[in-house]
Design a protein around this motif. Sequence first.
Motif, PDB file in Angstrom:
ATOM      1  N   GLU A   1      -0.189  10.926 -17.783  1.00  0.00           N
ATOM      2  CA  GLU A   1      -1.537  10.431 -18.080  1.00  0.00           C
ATOM      3  C   GLU A   1      -1.834   9.172 -17.857  1.00  0.00           C
ATOM      4  O   GLU A   1      -1.876   8.536 -18.546  1.00  0.00           O
ATOM      5  CB  GLU A   1      -2.312  10.971 -18.969  1.00  0.00           C
ATOM      6  N   LYS A   2      -2.806   9.155 -16.184  1.00  0.00           N
ATOM      7  CA  LYS A   2      -3.159   7.787 -16.100  1.00  0.00           C
ATOM      8  C   LYS A   2      -4.451   7.358 -15.810  1.00  0.00           C
ATOM      9  O   LYS A   2      -5.089   8.669 -15.325  1.00  0.00           O
ATOM     10  CB  LYS A   2      -2.332   6.824 -15.229  1.00  0.00           C
ATOM     11  N   GLY A   3      -5.325   6.572 -15.757  1.00  0.00           N
ATOM     12  CA  GLY A   3      -6.424   6.202 -14.748  1.00  0.00           C
ATOM     13  C   GLY A   3      -6.258   6.059 -13.293  1.00  0.00           C
ATOM     14  O   GLY A   3      -5.031   5.068 -13.234  1.00  0.00           O
ATOM     15  N   VAL A   4      -7.120   6.458 -12.744  1.00  0.00           N
ATOM     16  CA  VAL A   4      -6.763   6.518 -10.987  1.00  0.00           C
ATOM     17  C   VAL A   4      -7.852   6.327 -10.423  1.00  0.00           C
ATOM     18  O   VAL A   4      -8.497   6.988 -10.469  1.00  0.00           O
ATOM     19  CB  VAL A   4      -5.578   7.545 -10.606  1.00  0.00           C
ATOM     20  N   ILE A   5      -7.863   4.445 -10.153  1.00  0.00           N
ATOM     21  CA  ILE A   5      -9.038   4.597  -8.893  1.00  0.00           C
ATOM     22  C   ILE A   5      -8.426   3.889  -7.910  1.00  0.00           C
ATOM     23  O   ILE A   5      -7.284   3.455  -7.779  1.00  0.00           O
ATOM     24  CB  ILE A   5      -9.845   3.020  -9.499  1.00  0.00           C
ATOM     25  N   VAL A   6      -9.809   4.952  -6.777  1.00  0.00           N
ATOM     26  CA  VAL A   6      -8.994   4.823  -5.602  1.00  0.00           C
ATOM     27  C   VAL A   6      -9.698   4.306  -4.760  1.00  0.00           C
ATOM     28  O   VAL A   6     -11.387   3.850  -4.911  1.00  0.00           O
ATOM     29  CB  VAL A   6      -8.393   6.463  -5.116  1.00  0.00           C
ATOM     30  N   LEU A   7      -9.892   3.000  -3.582  1.00  0.00           N
ATOM     31  CA  LEU A   7     -10.561   2.219  -2.944  1.00  0.00           C
ATOM     32  C   LEU A   7     -10.287   2.674  -1.489  1.00  0.00           C
ATOM     33  O   LEU A   7      -9.277   1.884  -1.094  1.00  0.00           O
ATOM     34  CB  LEU A   7     -10.861   0.808  -3.203  1.00  0.00           C
ATOM     35  N   GLU A   8     -11.603   2.792  -0.500  1.00  0.00           N
ATOM     36  CA  GLU A   8     -10.572   3.037   1.562  1.00  0.00           C
ATOM     37  C   GLU A   8     -10.199   1.139   1.133  1.00  0.00           C
ATOM     38  O   GLU A   8     -11.768   0.416   0.844  1.00  0.00           O
ATOM     39  CB  GLU A   8     -12.117   3.106   1.585  1.00  0.00           C
ATOM     40  N   ARG A   9      -9.484   1.337   1.542  1.00  0.00           N
ATOM     41  CA  ARG A   9      -8.970  -0.358   2.052  1.00  0.00           C
ATOM     42  C   ARG A   9     -10.088  -0.937   3.136  1.00  0.00           C
ATOM     43  O   ARG A   9     -10.462  -2.160   2.609  1.00  0.00           O
ATOM     44  CB  ARG A   9      -7.789  -0.003   2.677  1.00  0.00           C
ATOM     45  N   GLU A  10     -10.617  -0.532   4.142  1.00  0.00           N
ATOM     46  CA  GLU A  10     -11.103  -1.068   4.828  1.00  0.00           C
ATOM     47  C   GLU A  10     -12.355  -1.920   4.821  1.00  0.00           C
ATOM     48  O   GLU A  10     -12.788  -2.064   3.977  1.00  0.00           O
ATOM     49  CB  GLU A  10     -11.874  -0.281   5.597  1.00  0.00           C
ATOM     50  N   GLY A  11     -12.346  -3.467   4.551  1.00  0.00           N
ATOM     51  CA  GLY A  11     -13.346  -4.332   4.569  1.00  0.00           C
ATOM     52  C   GLY A  11     -12.882  -5.235   3.720  1.00  0.00           C
ATOM     53  O   GLY A  11     -14.054  -6.057   2.745  1.00  0.00           O
ATOM     54  N   LEU A  12     -11.792  -4.209   2.565  1.00  0.00           N
ATOM     55  CA  LEU A  12     -11.497  -5.387   1.176  1.00  0.00           C
ATOM     56  C   LEU A  12     -10.164  -6.651   1.574  1.00  0.00           C
ATOM     57  O   LEU A  12      -9.226  -5.845   2.077  1.00  0.00           O
ATOM     58  CB  LEU A  12     -11.569  -4.279  -0.083  1.00  0.00           C
TER      59      LEU A  12
END
Length: 248
Positions: A137-148
């Motif tokens: 069990e893990k917290g998973v945060i996903v961000l779109e890579r474009e522009g970062l």
Amino acid sequence: MSGHSKWNNIKRKKEKTDGARAKIFTKIGRELAVAVKEGGSADPAANSKLKDVIAKAKANNVPNDNIERIIKKAAGEGNSNAYESITYEGYGPAGVAVIVECLTDNRNRTAGDVRHYFDKFGGNLGTTGCVSFMFNEKGVIVLEREGLDEDTVMSDALEAGASDFQADEDVFEIYTEPSDFSGVRDDLEAKGYSFVSAEVEMVPDTYTDLTDPDQILKMQKLIDALEDNDDVQQVWHNWNEPEEEDED
């Protein structure tokens, strides 16, 4: 990056739910109602679980009016719906490990449906614990890579308390301990980040490849059937889903 792709999984789910918004709203509505009842408060500041589900609802484009209406209904005396949380474990084709998390007001109906899907699509329902030991069990945060900027995102994530950071071709994946998830998400949100997805997930230790076209088709149909059931909230598995090729 071939094989398992977080971005590929998210795109598949989002493309599917775009055509079935009412269904995803229903599922999240149940989660909101349960969070209010279990947390004992309709105030997100005093109910961390509710706060997490509200964040999930917003990530899935549930309108604020819907969220507020569901919370008010759940907090009122007139709401008689009593949902029970049940988790099923089993095997898909070729032994793919599958965990099915449900919220139901009819245990017999849900159990029958889930067993039917496994039987129909080349799998079998197992006993509690038969596959969950293969997941963490893990917290998973996903961000779109474009522009970062990768270094900036990684620094911000680790400073917020993340336990791991991975850069994919299309997204950044930030992992946390379950107990740290809300704090890390809130800290990153305060820094102006927006998320493709952010929730506590069951992450497999290893993945299973399927090469037989019939097994691949059955596995996809099993996942689709489970996700289309209103009682099923989440389906976790360790199938190394193939990348979908873009059509010309």
